[in-house]
Design a protein around this motif. Sequence first.
Motif, mmCIF file in Angstrom:
data_model
loop_
_atom_site.group_PDB
_atom_site.id
_atom_site.type_symbol
_atom_site.label_atom_id
_atom_site.label_comp_id
_atom_site.label_asym_id
_atom_site.label_seq_id
_atom_site.Cartn_x
_atom_site.Cartn_y
_atom_site.Cartn_z
ATOM 1 N N THR A 1 0.801 -1.150 0.030
ATOM 2 C CA THR A 1 -0.065 -0.112 0.096
ATOM 3 C C THR A 1 0.821 1.380 -0.009
ATOM 4 O O THR A 1 0.595 2.160 -0.717
ATOM 5 N N PRO A 2 1.730 1.532 0.638
ATOM 6 C CA PRO A 2 2.647 2.693 0.940
ATOM 7 C C PRO A 2 3.380 3.083 -0.477
ATOM 8 O O PRO A 2 3.453 4.204 -0.904
ATOM 9 N N HIS B 1 7.428 10.187 7.510
ATOM 10 C CA HIS B 1 6.918 11.360 6.847
ATOM 11 C C HIS B 1 6.762 11.606 5.473
ATOM 12 O O HIS B 1 7.085 12.256 4.658
ATOM 13 N N LEU B 2 6.499 10.315 4.830
ATOM 14 C CA LEU B 2 6.068 9.963 3.569
ATOM 15 C C LEU B 2 4.777 10.971 3.090
ATOM 16 O O LEU B 2 3.642 11.027 3.722
ATOM 17 N N PRO B 3 4.967 11.315 1.868
ATOM 18 C CA PRO B 3 3.907 12.145 1.057
ATOM 19 C C PRO B 3 2.496 11.679 0.714
ATOM 20 O O PRO B 3 2.213 11.492 -0.484
ATOM 21 N N PHE B 4 2.097 10.917 1.572
ATOM 22 C CA PHE B 4 0.666 10.215 1.336
ATOM 23 C C PHE B 4 -0.210 11.152 1.007
ATOM 24 O O PHE B 4 -0.427 12.311 1.855
ATOM 25 N N TYR B 5 -1.268 11.037 0.120
ATOM 26 C CA TYR B 5 -2.262 12.085 -0.197
ATOM 27 C C TYR B 5 -3.528 11.946 1.022
ATOM 28 O O TYR B 5 -3.873 12.868 1.481
ATOM 29 N N VAL B 6 -3.640 10.656 1.674
ATOM 30 C CA VAL B 6 -4.401 10.460 2.731
ATOM 31 C C VAL B 6 -3.293 9.517 3.542
ATOM 32 O O VAL B 6 -3.490 8.471 3.501
ATOM 33 N N GLY C 1 -2.668 5.433 3.444
ATOM 34 C CA GLY C 1 -1.513 5.011 2.767
ATOM 35 C C GLY C 1 -0.505 4.343 3.907
ATOM 36 O O GLY C 1 0.414 3.471 3.460
ATOM 37 N N ASN C 2 -0.881 4.424 5.117
ATOM 38 C CA ASN C 2 0.042 3.554 6.187
ATOM 39 C C ASN C 2 -0.644 2.549 6.496
ATOM 40 O O ASN C 2 -1.636 2.215 6.966
ATOM 41 N N PRO C 3 0.025 1.249 6.137
ATOM 42 C CA PRO C 3 -0.442 0.032 6.390
ATOM 43 C C PRO C 3 -0.675 -0.301 8.063
ATOM 44 O O PRO C 3 -1.379 -1.199 8.259
ATOM 45 N N GLY C 4 0.126 0.280 8.853
ATOM 46 C CA GLY C 4 -0.068 0.210 10.184
ATOM 47 C C GLY C 4 -1.407 0.401 10.446
ATOM 48 O O GLY C 4 -2.052 -0.110 11.407
ATOM 49 N N MET C 5 -2.112 1.644 10.028
ATOM 50 C CA MET C 5 -3.480 1.902 10.383
ATOM 51 C C MET C 5 -4.277 0.870 9.746
ATOM 52 O O MET C 5 -5.559 0.365 10.253
ATOM 53 N N SER C 6 -4.136 0.229 8.426
ATOM 54 C CA SER C 6 -4.943 -0.993 7.999
ATOM 55 C C SER C 6 -4.940 -2.039 9.036
ATOM 56 O O SER C 6 -5.854 -2.757 9.241
ATOM 57 N N VAL C 7 -3.844 -2.274 9.733
ATOM 58 C CA VAL C 7 -3.364 -3.471 10.661
ATOM 59 C C VAL C 7 -4.533 -3.570 11.688
ATOM 60 O O VAL C 7 -5.020 -4.134 12.453
ATOM 61 N N ILE C 8 -4.272 -2.003 12.180
ATOM 62 C CA ILE C 8 -4.936 -1.489 13.562
ATOM 63 C C ILE C 8 -6.568 -1.798 13.129
ATOM 64 O O ILE C 8 -7.258 -2.091 14.144
#
Length: 381
Positions: free
Chosen positions: A164-165, A249-254, A258-265
């Motif tokens: 994802t990232p 501090h990756l330039p994700f649009y959202v 974009g952060n796989p950690g949030m998907s796992v959470i």
Amino acid sequence: MNKQSQRLEHLDLMRVIAMMMMILGHSFFDLVRPNLYSITNFPWNIWEFLRGLTAPIFLFISGTVQVFANKRIEGKVSNEIVTKRIKTALLLVFLGYFLNFPVQKAFHIFFVNKTTLIPFLQVNILQLIGFTLIWLLVYFIFTKNNRKLGVISFFTGIIIFTLTPFVHLIDWYQYLPISIAPYFSLNKGSYFPIFPFSGFLFLGAAFGTYLEQFPMHNRAKVIIKKGLLFGLISLLLGIPLYFIIDSLHLPFYVPNKGNPGMSVIRLSLVLILLSVLVAFYEKFLNKIQFIKSSARTLGKNALIVYIVHIVILYGLPWYPGLATLYLRQFGILESLSFSFAVMFVSFGIIFHFEKIASQKKILKPLFKYGLVSIFLLLSLV
């Protein structure tokens, strides 16, 4: 009522809760004046976080249910089931685009500019589910049993989360057609790209294959124990992963998508909530017939509920909806009142439809294909 239907009611009730969260969230935040709340402050930040769980719940449960719905005969899924699933998936994709149709007459679409097409081509939950169900169906066809399906689905979900990232850091509109890029990018308004959201459906399918190994009467206990265990393990992995990725501090649009950690959470919270809900259901609710029948009716019509509430709120190309007419014009209490009204009307339509359909079996196929025919007719005349 047989044990199979009782077992599936746990999942149906989970879908109902997600539906309530979804309808109230959509309605309230599109009707209330923006200056009356801030999603960075309590309690709005809590509500905003919970809203982020609705799609993962829908997708995870949809994946789990597919395992029980797609029955195998001697290791194979029948052609009848394959055809049925493909038709359903394509219908979802069609409706997903049609609800955002940008013009009143179909032939006008050839004369609109590219800017007008961008909102039309954005990927919502219907397109995502339709596409992912076809992808999962391919796994059903090419695997000999659900154990292999579970392994492949599990690793597919993990790979989607992992990639994802990298996917979100690419401007796909530079490399793909404007109709394909929204399945990978959030840059122009898509809400549910494949990365990371298809991962929830595949991990739900993997969980479904795990549950299938147990006798029906033991599955509720398995969900309570293993759902809580898997959820806590995922939470312990997801929290540090989220902060590690966030520190880059990756330039994700959202960032949260974009952060796989949030998907796992979010996955962990879906599992924990499912475990708690099943425990509560087994302890207090499984004797209440109204809750059981309501959960079953709304659960199996979850996607219709989604479409109904979208039409009530946002209308169609030929007439406006509630949020179209009164976009962000109400106070907090007014918005809450309208939100609950939208929810009860949506649910009421489904109950009424199901009651009539139970008496006239031909109504459901007529509704499904008649709906498409009416939409096509309206877009042509």
